[in-house]
Design a protein around this motif. Sequence first.
Motif, mmCIF file in Angstrom:
data_model
loop_
_atom_site.group_PDB
_atom_site.id
_atom_site.type_symbol
_atom_site.label_atom_id
_atom_site.label_comp_id
_atom_site.label_asym_id
_atom_site.label_seq_id
_atom_site.Cartn_x
_atom_site.Cartn_y
_atom_site.Cartn_z
ATOM 1 N N THR A 9 0.849 -1.190 0.000
ATOM 2 C CA THR A 9 0.000 0.000 0.000
ATOM 3 C C THR A 9 0.884 1.240 0.000
ATOM 4 O O THR A 9 1.791 1.360 0.830
ATOM 5 C CB THR A 9 -0.933 -0.001 1.230
ATOM 6 N N THR A 111 -3.655 0.136 -2.776
ATOM 7 C CA THR A 111 -3.036 -1.155 -2.509
ATOM 8 C C THR A 111 -2.800 -1.838 -3.842
ATOM 9 O O THR A 111 -3.725 -2.013 -4.635
ATOM 10 C CB THR A 111 -3.905 -2.036 -1.589
ATOM 11 N N GLN A 123 -8.662 -0.065 -3.421
ATOM 12 C CA GLN A 123 -8.838 0.759 -2.230
ATOM 13 C C GLN A 123 -8.429 -0.169 -1.083
ATOM 14 O O GLN A 123 -8.869 -1.321 -1.038
ATOM 15 C CB GLN A 123 -10.305 1.209 -2.144
ATOM 16 N N GLN A 125 -8.999 -0.832 2.166
ATOM 17 C CA GLN A 125 -9.959 -1.567 2.988
ATOM 18 C C GLN A 125 -10.761 -2.571 2.153
ATOM 19 O O GLN A 125 -11.095 -3.654 2.641
ATOM 20 C CB GLN A 125 -10.894 -0.616 3.739
ATOM 21 N N LEU A 128 -8.548 -5.650 1.784
ATOM 22 C CA LEU A 128 -8.506 -6.452 3.012
ATOM 23 C C LEU A 128 -9.793 -7.242 3.206
ATOM 24 O O LEU A 128 -9.765 -8.411 3.589
ATOM 25 C CB LEU A 128 -8.228 -5.555 4.218
ATOM 26 N N ALA A 129 -10.918 -6.620 2.905
ATOM 27 C CA ALA A 129 -12.205 -7.304 3.042
ATOM 28 C C ALA A 129 -12.326 -8.448 2.042
ATOM 29 O O ALA A 129 -12.774 -9.554 2.396
ATOM 30 C CB ALA A 129 -13.355 -6.310 2.856
#
Length: 145
Positions: A9, A111, A123, A125, A128-129
């Motif tokens: 990131t 990222t 993006q 987050q 990660l999700a």
Amino acid sequence: MSRFLSNATNRIDAKGRVSVPSAFRSVLAQRNVQELYCFQDFVFPAISVGGPDLLERFERQIAAEDPFSSHANAMSLLIHGGGVFMKLDAEGRLMVTDFIRDFTDISDEVTFVGRADHFQLWQPQAFLAAQAQARGERKLAGKRS
């Protein structure tokens, strides 16, 4: 090894540029990629990035179809209508354009995610999700590798 692996990131600078990770720039250099083909991913809220060979792979798939079929037309809408060419600047930075921001909701950080023959811009987050969801689905299926 000339594969895009791992993730990193990086922050977007005040001029809207982001540094592509050095490992990814090395792969681009090994493959002698001068111009990047970028398209809106078919599944994820991410921009997929590769060399002209990535576009050519999709175009070969279209050429194998009846050019008037709904499948060939849909594929063209995705890879041509949802794609652009971009270049890195001399310092290895990519301009984070509205094409990228609007599709991914990227604001101040990107990222970079390796996908073997190409990489993606996410993006943070959202990545990660999606990664947690993929891990959870494998775990539910009882698969370790």
